[in-house]
Scaffold this motif. Structure first.
Motif, mmCIF file in Angstrom:
data_model
loop_
_atom_site.group_PDB
_atom_site.id
_atom_site.type_symbol
_atom_site.label_atom_id
_atom_site.label_comp_id
_atom_site.label_asym_id
_atom_site.label_seq_id
_atom_site.Cartn_x
_atom_site.Cartn_y
_atom_site.Cartn_z
ATOM 1 N N ALA A 190 -52.181 -36.781 -90.732
ATOM 2 C CA ALA A 190 -52.454 -36.606 -89.295
ATOM 3 C C ALA A 190 -52.469 -35.119 -88.934
ATOM 4 O O ALA A 190 -53.329 -34.662 -88.176
ATOM 5 C CB ALA A 190 -51.409 -37.346 -88.471
ATOM 6 N N GLY A 191 -51.533 -34.362 -89.527
ATOM 7 C CA GLY A 191 -51.459 -32.922 -89.269
ATOM 8 C C GLY A 191 -52.707 -32.210 -89.765
ATOM 9 O O GLY A 191 -53.281 -31.370 -89.069
ATOM 10 N N ALA A 194 -55.657 -33.143 -87.602
ATOM 11 C CA ALA A 194 -55.517 -32.469 -86.310
ATOM 12 C C ALA A 194 -55.919 -30.997 -86.413
ATOM 13 O O ALA A 194 -56.632 -30.483 -85.554
ATOM 14 C CB ALA A 194 -54.085 -32.603 -85.809
ATOM 15 N N CYS A 195 -55.488 -30.340 -87.501
ATOM 16 C CA CYS A 195 -55.854 -28.923 -87.697
ATOM 17 C C CYS A 195 -57.367 -28.784 -87.831
ATOM 18 O O CYS A 195 -57.974 -27.881 -87.242
ATOM 19 C CB CYS A 195 -55.176 -28.359 -88.947
ATOM 20 N N VAL A 197 -59.664 -30.780 -86.673
ATOM 21 C CA VAL A 197 -60.287 -31.029 -85.365
ATOM 22 C C VAL A 197 -60.159 -29.781 -84.488
ATOM 23 O O VAL A 197 -61.115 -29.366 -83.828
ATOM 24 C CB VAL A 197 -59.650 -32.260 -84.677
ATOM 25 N N GLY A 198 -58.959 -29.165 -84.517
ATOM 26 C CA GLY A 198 -58.732 -27.940 -83.743
ATOM 27 C C GLY A 198 -59.721 -26.857 -84.122
ATOM 28 O O GLY A 198 -60.347 -26.229 -83.254
ATOM 29 N N VAL A 201 -63.293 -27.842 -83.033
ATOM 30 C CA VAL A 201 -63.453 -27.668 -81.580
ATOM 31 C C VAL A 201 -63.637 -26.180 -81.258
ATOM 32 O O VAL A 201 -64.549 -25.790 -80.528
ATOM 33 C CB VAL A 201 -62.237 -28.244 -80.814
ATOM 34 N N PHE A 202 -62.787 -25.341 -81.862
ATOM 35 C CA PHE A 202 -62.847 -23.902 -81.614
ATOM 36 C C PHE A 202 -64.230 -23.354 -81.996
ATOM 37 O O PHE A 202 -64.896 -22.701 -81.198
ATOM 38 C CB PHE A 202 -61.749 -23.201 -82.427
ATOM 39 N N SER B 328 -58.589 -25.986 -78.069
ATOM 40 C CA SER B 328 -58.539 -26.389 -79.483
ATOM 41 C C SER B 328 -57.159 -26.938 -79.817
ATOM 42 O O SER B 328 -57.031 -27.969 -80.495
ATOM 43 C CB SER B 328 -58.851 -25.198 -80.385
ATOM 44 N N ALA B 332 -56.186 -30.671 -80.983
ATOM 45 C CA ALA B 332 -55.476 -30.912 -82.243
ATOM 46 C C ALA B 332 -54.217 -31.734 -81.981
ATOM 47 O O ALA B 332 -53.925 -32.684 -82.724
ATOM 48 C CB ALA B 332 -55.128 -29.582 -82.903
ATOM 49 N N VAL B 335 -55.136 -35.357 -81.317
ATOM 50 C CA VAL B 335 -55.498 -36.056 -82.565
ATOM 51 C C VAL B 335 -54.243 -36.320 -83.396
ATOM 52 O O VAL B 335 -54.090 -37.396 -83.982
ATOM 53 C CB VAL B 335 -56.524 -35.216 -83.364
ATOM 54 N N PHE B 336 -53.327 -35.355 -83.413
ATOM 55 C CA PHE B 336 -52.084 -35.523 -84.173
ATOM 56 C C PHE B 336 -51.282 -36.709 -83.608
ATOM 57 O O PHE B 336 -50.796 -37.568 -84.356
ATOM 58 C CB PHE B 336 -51.263 -34.231 -84.101
#
Lengths: 279, 347
Positions: A190-191, A194-195, A197-198, A201-202, B328, B332, B335-336
């Motif tokens: 998940a981490g 998530a990273c 996706v971050g 997105v950026f 962002s 994140a 999503v997490f």
């Protein structure tokens, strides 16, 4: 004077009640108890009791559970499971997690009664595996070894942890209680996602604020025309291949209870897991 | 080289090209004139200013035909405004001889609509610093004619290849797969028109490429009057510099166009494609663009441009990096949280 007699009567009744309690509850316990071993049936030697107690205490310290090794030759009409459940509830009133390991010479049955977290660890499959191993010893009269096998089964289950998808199934109500947890792997995945996706997105936001270079934007279908003189599609070969489809026969049957812990309620109302086997 | 401004025959005011009416308008007496009327007025109505006094490196000095003030331009400017009287000045000499454009697409979108479009565009962009929206910035929007090369080409060519059709079916517990192979030939004539290539080397020339294409059917033969009231740039990319790239790109498009007629197959492999130019034509055109240039505090220059015919926009906008980072991180975290909830409840 009257009052004084009444007080004496009350005191005597209190002492009698206390004695009754001692005789009924404490005396049988004290009879053959060292720590966590309750040999009411007198089938263990003092050395065996001491060894078992040492092993049980070590595991109790490690797990934080209460674990009792109990023998009895008189269950007072209770089944082995009821006896083990009640024994645990009585001796571990303030601690829910743990197990009672019982050799019942009255019903000629060995029983593991689990409670609280221990029920999650000791799934039906693990109970059966443990009883399989302990059964060989009890039928040979090797009671200490039988207890050691049951304890080993408990230790293994503790070390293996609660299996994925574990659930408690209440035999009486049919209620299912799933064990929910987030494993380290899940948290890491998940981490990571998530990273990612971050970062996406950026970058996509930044990208949408930039000009797109190198795109001519020319649509040949819009600005072009085509006049075909020859339009040939000639068949030059054809072949058919075949293969037999492998079908699986029978199909795998479910082993039923890989992650299931069947539970029931003891006379005190507590939920217990476990299992037993006749010898 | 002469500088020209177009005068109203009624009141001698400046004539500007009006995108809304597609005619020439006098701002003073509100008269309108068609292109034909302007042509009939001829050169006698167009007031000419002085010759260029000095041409040094990139800077050139002209005299304004209205007030006589000096106008300094760079070497590619073909139409501008006088800094003093704000009258439009067309530097006719810049677009003569080999620099005379063949075609022009006149402005169709008015300044008001361009500003509206710009505001719509920027409002959708949540990560632009607020300062970018200020009124002065928006009022600095300019209508500019950018120079382009247009390339038309006709090819005689062929595409050869192989195609396969694969069909699969099942009978009992046997799976059959039939493969049919075809030899494919397409031969004929491909005509491609109006491939536009930016003809200005300046840094902001990328703006001109990002807003393509235009509706070429409305192209008109070039008339100097269309530039009145707008800025205009003269090309500084010659045909020899762009023709090789243009030819290669068009050959690729021709091949794609012909190969796209091979349909109805599971797979197609083009093995050979030959295309020979039988006719080609390069034309020089001016296309209209509304543009804003914005200089940020850190000395970065940002651009926004709009196709002044179709309204298509393109830009490089300043970014509030703090906001982007926050968005962002929030994404994140969301999503997490969803991942953990999924791990807890589903798996």
């Amino acid at each position: 004077m009257v009052k004084c007699r009444s007080d004496q009567k009350k005191a005597a009744a209190g002492i009698l009640a206390a004695l009754f309690l001692i005789v009924y509850y404490i005396a049988p316990i004290l009879a053959a108890q060292i720590g966590t071993v309750y040999d009411d049936a007198n089938i263990l030697t003092e050395e065996e009791i001491a060894e078992l107690d040492g092993r049980l205490s070590a595991f109790m310290e490690e797990s934080g559970w209460n674990v009792f090794a109990v023998t009895t030759d008189h269950t007072g009409g209770k089944t082995a499971r009821q006896y083990a459940d009640d024994f645990f509830d009585r001796h571990s009133a303030d601690q829910e997690d743990g197990a009672a390991l019982l050799i019942d010479l009255d019903n000629r049955e060995i029983t593991i009664s689990t409670c609280g977290a221990a029920t999650r660890y000791m799934t039906d499959q693990r109970i059966e595996r443990t009883l399989d191993q302990a059964y060989d010893y009890v039928s040979d009269g090797a009671y200490k070894d039988c207890f050691l096998q049951m304890l080993t089964g408990l230790c293994s289950a503790y070390e293996e942890g609660i299996p994925k998808g574990q659930y408690n199934y209440d035999e009486q109500t049919g209620e299912v209680s799933r064990y929910r947890q987030i494993t380290l792997a899940e948290a890491l995945i998940a981490g990571f996602v998530a990273c990612m996706v971050g970062v996406i997105v950026f970058l996509s936001i930044i990208g949408s604020y930039r000009l797109k270079f190198g795109v001519s934007g020319y649509d040949a279908h819009q600005f072009g025309s085509l006049r075909l003189r020859r339009n040939e599609n000639n068949l030059i070969g054809q072949h058919i291949s075949h293969h037999r489809i492998q079908t699986s026969s029978g199909g795998a049957s479910s082993n039923g209870g890989g992650a299931r812990s069947k539970t029931h309620h003891s006379s005190s109302g507590r939920s217990h897991g476990g299992g037993s086997r006749k010898f | 080289m002469a500088s020209i401004s177009y005068k109203c025959p009624n009141c001698d005011g400046e004539l500007l090209f009006d995108p809304a009416s597609q005619q020439y308008k006098c701002e003073y007496c509100i008269s309108y004139f068609t292109q034909r009327q302007l042509d009939d007025m001829g050169q006698e109505q167009a007031q000419e200013g002085g010759q260029s006094e000095r041409e040094q490196d990139d800077a050139v000095v002209y005299h304004c035909p209205s007030c006589g003030a000096q106008i300094v331009t760079d070497s590619t400017t073909a139409a501008t405004f006088c800094y003093y009287c704000h009258n439009p000045v067309v530097l006719g000499g810049r677009l003569e001889g080999r620099y005379l454009p063949d075609l022009v697409i006149p402005f169709e979108i008015t300044k008001e609509k361009a500003v509206e479009g710009f505001l719509d565009y920027v409002k959708k962009k949540k990560f632009v610093p607020r300062a970018f929206w200020n009124k002065e910035q928006i009022e600095s929007i300019s209508g500019v004619y950018f120079p382009y090369w247009l390339y038309d080409v006709t090819y005689d060519g062929s595409v050869q290849g192989e195609a396969k059709n694969i069909r699969s079916w099942r009978s009992g517990n046997v799976q059959y797969t039939e493969t049919k192979q075809y030899r494919i030939l397409r031969e004929g004539q491909v005509t491609l028109k109006n491939f536009s290539v930016n003809a200005l080397k300046k840094a902001n020339a990328v703006l001109a490429q990002g807003i393509l294409p235009y509706r070429f059917e409305t192209m008109k033969p070039f008339r100097m009057g269309y530039l009145s009231g707008f800025l205009a740039e003269r090309r500084d990319v010659e045909q020899e510099e762009m023709q090789s790239d243009a030819r290669n790109t068009m050959k690729h498009h021709a091949k794609t166009l012909m190969a796209d007629t091979i349909t109805g197959y599971s797979s197609v492999t083009v093995q050979n494609a030959v295309f020979r130019e039988t006719d080609e034509k390069f034309r020089y055109a001016l296309f209209p663009v509304w543009t804003i240039t914005y200089k940020a505090a850190e000395n970065n220059v940002y651009y926004y441009s709009m196709n002044a015919q179709t309204g298509k926009v393109c830009g490089k906008l300043p970014i509030h990096y703090g906001k982007v980072l926050l968005a962002s991180i929030l994404s994140a975290l969301a999503v997490f949280a969803i991942g953990l909830a999924g791990g807890y409840y589903l798996w």
